[in-house]
Design an enzyme around this catalytic site. Structure first.
Site, PDB file in Angstrom:
ATOM      1  N   HIS A 223     -77.677  70.429   7.792  1.00  0.00           N
ATOM      2  CA  HIS A 223     -77.421  69.290   8.690  1.00  0.00           C
ATOM      3  C   HIS A 223     -76.053  68.704   8.322  1.00  0.00           C
ATOM      4  O   HIS A 223     -75.039  69.377   8.433  1.00  0.00           O
ATOM      5  CB  HIS A 223     -78.598  68.315   8.514  1.00  0.00           C
ATOM      6  CG  HIS A 223     -78.721  67.222   9.530  1.00  0.00           C
ATOM      7  ND1 HIS A 223     -77.922  67.105  10.628  1.00  0.00           N
ATOM      8  CD2 HIS A 223     -79.597  66.178   9.608  1.00  0.00           C
ATOM      9  CE1 HIS A 223     -78.282  66.049  11.345  1.00  0.00           C
ATOM     10  NE2 HIS A 223     -79.308  65.453  10.733  1.00  0.00           N
ATOM     11  N   HIS A 263     -75.948  76.148  15.903  1.00  0.00           N
ATOM     12  CA  HIS A 263     -76.571  74.861  16.184  1.00  0.00           C
ATOM     13  C   HIS A 263     -77.915  75.113  16.849  1.00  0.00           C
ATOM     14  O   HIS A 263     -78.042  76.057  17.630  1.00  0.00           O
ATOM     15  CB  HIS A 263     -75.677  74.015  17.102  1.00  0.00           C
ATOM     16  CG  HIS A 263     -76.017  72.571  17.095  1.00  0.00           C
ATOM     17  ND1 HIS A 263     -77.023  72.056  17.867  1.00  0.00           N
ATOM     18  CD2 HIS A 263     -75.515  71.536  16.370  1.00  0.00           C
ATOM     19  CE1 HIS A 263     -77.115  70.759  17.637  1.00  0.00           C
ATOM     20  NE2 HIS A 263     -76.222  70.418  16.720  1.00  0.00           N
ATOM     21  N   ASP A 318     -69.087  70.100  12.488  1.00  0.00           N
ATOM     22  CA  ASP A 318     -68.694  70.139  11.081  1.00  0.00           C
ATOM     23  C   ASP A 318     -67.567  71.116  10.804  1.00  0.00           C
ATOM     24  O   ASP A 318     -66.954  71.082   9.741  1.00  0.00           O
ATOM     25  CB  ASP A 318     -69.903  70.499  10.207  1.00  0.00           C
ATOM     26  CG  ASP A 318     -70.930  69.387  10.192  1.00  0.00           C
ATOM     27  OD1 ASP A 318     -70.530  68.224  10.288  1.00  0.00           O
ATOM     28  OD2 ASP A 318     -72.131  69.681  10.085  1.00  0.00           O
TER      29      ASP A 318
HETATM   30  N1  CMC Z   1     -73.540  82.033  10.421  1.00  0.00           N
HETATM   31  C1  CMC Z   1     -74.053  83.239  10.685  1.00  0.00           C
HETATM   32  N2  CMC Z   1     -75.198  83.450  11.375  1.00  0.00           N
HETATM   33  C2  CMC Z   1     -75.845  82.380  11.816  1.00  0.00           C
HETATM   34  C3  CMC Z   1     -75.350  81.073  11.582  1.00  0.00           C
HETATM   35  C4  CMC Z   1     -74.161  80.944  10.862  1.00  0.00           C
HETATM   36  N3  CMC Z   1     -73.658  79.732  10.590  1.00  0.00           N
HETATM   37  N4  CMC Z   1     -76.209  80.191  12.147  1.00  0.00           N
HETATM   38  C5  CMC Z   1     -77.195  80.906  12.689  1.00  0.00           C
HETATM   39  N5  CMC Z   1     -76.975  82.211  12.489  1.00  0.00           N
HETATM   40  C6  CMC Z   1     -77.830  83.310  12.938  1.00  0.00           C
HETATM   41  C7  CMC Z   1     -79.065  83.455  12.052  1.00  0.00           C
HETATM   42  O1  CMC Z   1     -78.819  84.293  10.957  1.00  0.00           O
HETATM   43  C8  CMC Z   1     -80.060  84.016  13.018  1.00  0.00           C
HETATM   44  O2  CMC Z   1     -79.786  85.399  13.179  1.00  0.00           O
HETATM   45  P1  CMC Z   1     -80.991  86.451  13.320  1.00  0.00           P
HETATM   46  O3  CMC Z   1     -81.741  86.030  14.571  1.00  0.00           O
HETATM   47  O4  CMC Z   1     -80.286  87.757  13.436  1.00  0.00           O
HETATM   48  O5  CMC Z   1     -81.825  86.300  12.090  1.00  0.00           O
HETATM   49  C9  CMC Z   1     -79.713  83.353  14.344  1.00  0.00           C
HETATM   50  O6  CMC Z   1     -78.346  82.980  14.223  1.00  0.00           O
HETATM   51  C10 CMC Z   1     -80.532  82.112  14.633  1.00  0.00           C
HETATM   52  O7  CMC Z   1     -80.496  81.261  13.469  1.00  0.00           O
HETATM   53  P2  CMC Z   1     -81.590  80.173  13.148  1.00  0.00           P
HETATM   54  O8  CMC Z   1     -81.517  79.798  11.721  1.00  0.00           O
HETATM   55  O9  CMC Z   1     -82.928  80.619  13.672  1.00  0.00           O
HETATM   56  O10 CMC Z   1     -81.126  79.009  14.098  1.00  0.00           O
HETATM   57  P3  CMC Z   1     -81.412  77.490  13.874  1.00  0.00           P
HETATM   58  O11 CMC Z   1     -81.456  76.885  15.207  1.00  0.00           O
HETATM   59  O12 CMC Z   1     -82.571  77.248  12.991  1.00  0.00           O
HETATM   60  O13 CMC Z   1     -80.096  77.117  13.051  1.00  0.00           O
HETATM   61  C11 CMC Z   1     -78.472  75.881  11.991  1.00  0.00           C
HETATM   62  C12 CMC Z   1     -79.280  76.062  13.272  1.00  0.00           C
HETATM   63  C13 CMC Z   1     -77.477  74.741  12.217  1.00  0.00           C
HETATM   64  C14 CMC Z   1     -79.408  75.523  10.844  1.00  0.00           C
HETATM   65  C15 CMC Z   1     -77.719  77.186  11.659  1.00  0.00           C
HETATM   66  O14 CMC Z   1     -76.887  77.558  12.730  1.00  0.00           O
HETATM   67  C16 CMC Z   1     -76.911  77.094  10.369  1.00  0.00           C
HETATM   68  O15 CMC Z   1     -77.486  77.287   9.291  1.00  0.00           O
HETATM   69  N6  CMC Z   1     -75.564  76.822  10.471  1.00  0.00           N
HETATM   70  C17 CMC Z   1     -74.733  76.646   9.309  1.00  0.00           C
HETATM   71  C18 CMC Z   1     -74.873  75.220   8.794  1.00  0.00           C
HETATM   72  C19 CMC Z   1     -74.212  74.217   9.708  1.00  0.00           C
HETATM   73  O16 CMC Z   1     -73.093  74.392  10.157  1.00  0.00           O
HETATM   74  N7  CMC Z   1     -74.927  73.123   9.967  1.00  0.00           N
HETATM   75  C20 CMC Z   1     -74.393  72.018  10.779  1.00  0.00           C
HETATM   76  C21 CMC Z   1     -75.123  71.892  12.078  1.00  0.00           C
HETATM   77  S1  CMC Z   1     -74.290  70.813  13.260  1.00  0.00           S
HETATM   78  C22 CMC Z   1     -74.170  69.249  12.550  1.00  0.00           C
HETATM   79  C23 CMC Z   1     -75.437  68.680  12.089  1.00  0.00           C
HETATM   80  O17 CMC Z   1     -76.501  68.867  12.651  1.00  0.00           O
HETATM   81  O18 CMC Z   1     -75.408  67.953  11.099  1.00  0.00           O
END
Ligand code: CMC
Length: 381
Positions: A223, A263, A318
């Protein structure tokens, strides 16, 4: 009652809200109907707070009175400053120090136990929002071996924070840049920290508890913690003289995630990232220092070429905020607390809105543990 399991509550509607709307398909964010682009470029953080807390944009007279009331609440009790000092001396992390100090602030608010009166919640929220920057700036000053700087009620919310951090009044560009960043982070639907604050508020606990919980939720790397992670990556690339694209390749080969990308709601580039990227470009143009812009652009272009962005894993807020804060001379581990400083406005608005027509938030888990286990007394185990 449904037995359908929605991991991470993905896509589940749990409340109605007039506060903000995120359209993840087209990359749009509005606060009470106003596009974030218009607010970021045209409204101050104080105007946005007024909008979120009172339902409409203020007139000039309403804004003056509101900003003065907010500024009048900036001072914090000496005991809180002493606690902040002790936390800094103990090497506490800024987000954890902020969490502790915010919780402590309620001891000095006579209204802190009033949770069933929306106007009292907003008054408490005003105090919390006004005092968080004072706490954060004091923590940073003490950590650097300097004395805290008292707030200046004549400065804006953004300008006063930068002043308390450095002891010098910021120039107009820095103040305007920081104010824009605060506006961009003020609210964002039912993100994890806002939902945390609402869950706490739904028990009719006070808003100090809600904001303290929100800070805890925001601190995680999935987050609010991602802005710090992005900047640490940029510093790592810089220190190792590595090609940013090579860094990304190595990270992905190792199965790691790229901070600042992806996201839960946006399937395209986050509109806040677009605005911050443009701001970073302006800052780089005027300073001539394009390093962070070059690295972030290289990473984004590479991941776009790789099809990641098309798959919906696009830059989020971010990815660019850290580079903008760096241009203001703000230390990396203060980025997430700054996010909290802004988002507190949204948490408070959501708690007050939800409590108006409250229903305890209490979901269920599908039980997967054993059944009919035979109890064995302790002395027979
Ligand atoms: N880099 C590479 N692959 C990614 C990333 C990333 N940053 N984010 C998601 N994926 C891939 C993930 O590996 C998965 O692939 P697969 O289906 O092949 O296993 C797919 O995308 C879906 O990921 P998920 O974890 O199911 O998606 P989610 O909706 O739970 O994740 C998230 C959202 C924000 C947790 C994730 O994108 C992430 O970990 N991002 C990096 C951390 C980040 O930048 N967070 C800030 C979010 S925005 C500001 C805020 O909310 O505070």
């Amino acid at each position: 009652m449904t037995d359908e399991l929605k991991r991470g509550l993905e896509g589940v509607l749990v409340a109605e809200s007039d506060l903000s709307y995120v359209d993840g398909e087209v990359g749009k964010l509005v606060y009470r109907g106003y596009d974030i682009e218009d607010l970021a470029r045209g409204a101050s953080y104080e105007e946005v707070l007024y909008l979120l807390w009172h339902g409409s944009l203020p007139t000039a007279a309403e804004l003056d009175a509101f900003a003065a009331d907010l500024a009048a609440e900036r001072e914090v009790d000496d005991d809180v400053i002493e606690t902040v000092r002790a936390l800094a001396d103990a090497g506490e992390r800024p987000m954890a120090a902020l969490r502790t100090a915010t919780s402590m602030l309620s001891a000095y608010d006579d209204e802190a136990d009033e949770a069933d009166d929306g106007e009292a919640t907003i008054r408490q929220g005003r105090r919390i929002t006004a005092k968080i920057p004072t706490v954060l700036a004091a923590f940073e000053r003490v950590r650097q071996g300097a004395e805290p700087v008292a707030p200046d009620p004549d400065l804006s919310h953004a300008g006063n924070f930068l002043y308390m951090l450095t002891g010098t009044e910021p120039d107009a560009v820095s103040e305007e840049t920081f104010d824009m960043a605060l506006t961009l982070h003020a609210d964002h639907g039912l993100n994890a920290s806002t939902f945390t604050a609402m869950v706490i508020g739904s028990t009719m606990a006070d808003v100090y508890s809600g904001v303290t919980g929100g800070i805890g939720a925001l601190s995680g790397p999935l987050h609010g913690g991602a802005n710090q992670d992005v900047m640490e990556v940029l510093h790592e690339i810089d220190a190792s003289s590595k090609d940013p694209v090579q860094w990304v390749k190595d990270k992905r080969d190792g199965g790691g995630r790229i901070p600042g990308f992806g996201h839960r709601v946006y399937k395209v580039k986050d509109p806040r990232a677009n605005i911050l990227e443009e701001k970073l470009r302006d800052l780089a143009d005027s300073s001539g220092d394009t390093k962070w812009l070059d690295y972030t652009t290289a990473i984004e272009e590479y991941l776009t070429d790789q099809g990641l962005v098309e798959k919906g894993i696009a830059p989020n807020v971010d990815f660019y905020s850290g580079s903008v804060y760096d241009s203001l001379g703000i230390p990396v581990d203060m980025y997430t607390p700054i996010f909290a400083m802004s988002r507190a406005g949204g948490w408070i608005a959501h708690v007050a809105e939800y409590q108006e027509d409250n229903r305890l938030i209490r979901p269920r888990a599908r039980y997967t543990g054993p059944e009919d286990a035979e109890f064995v007394p302790l002395d027979e185990r």
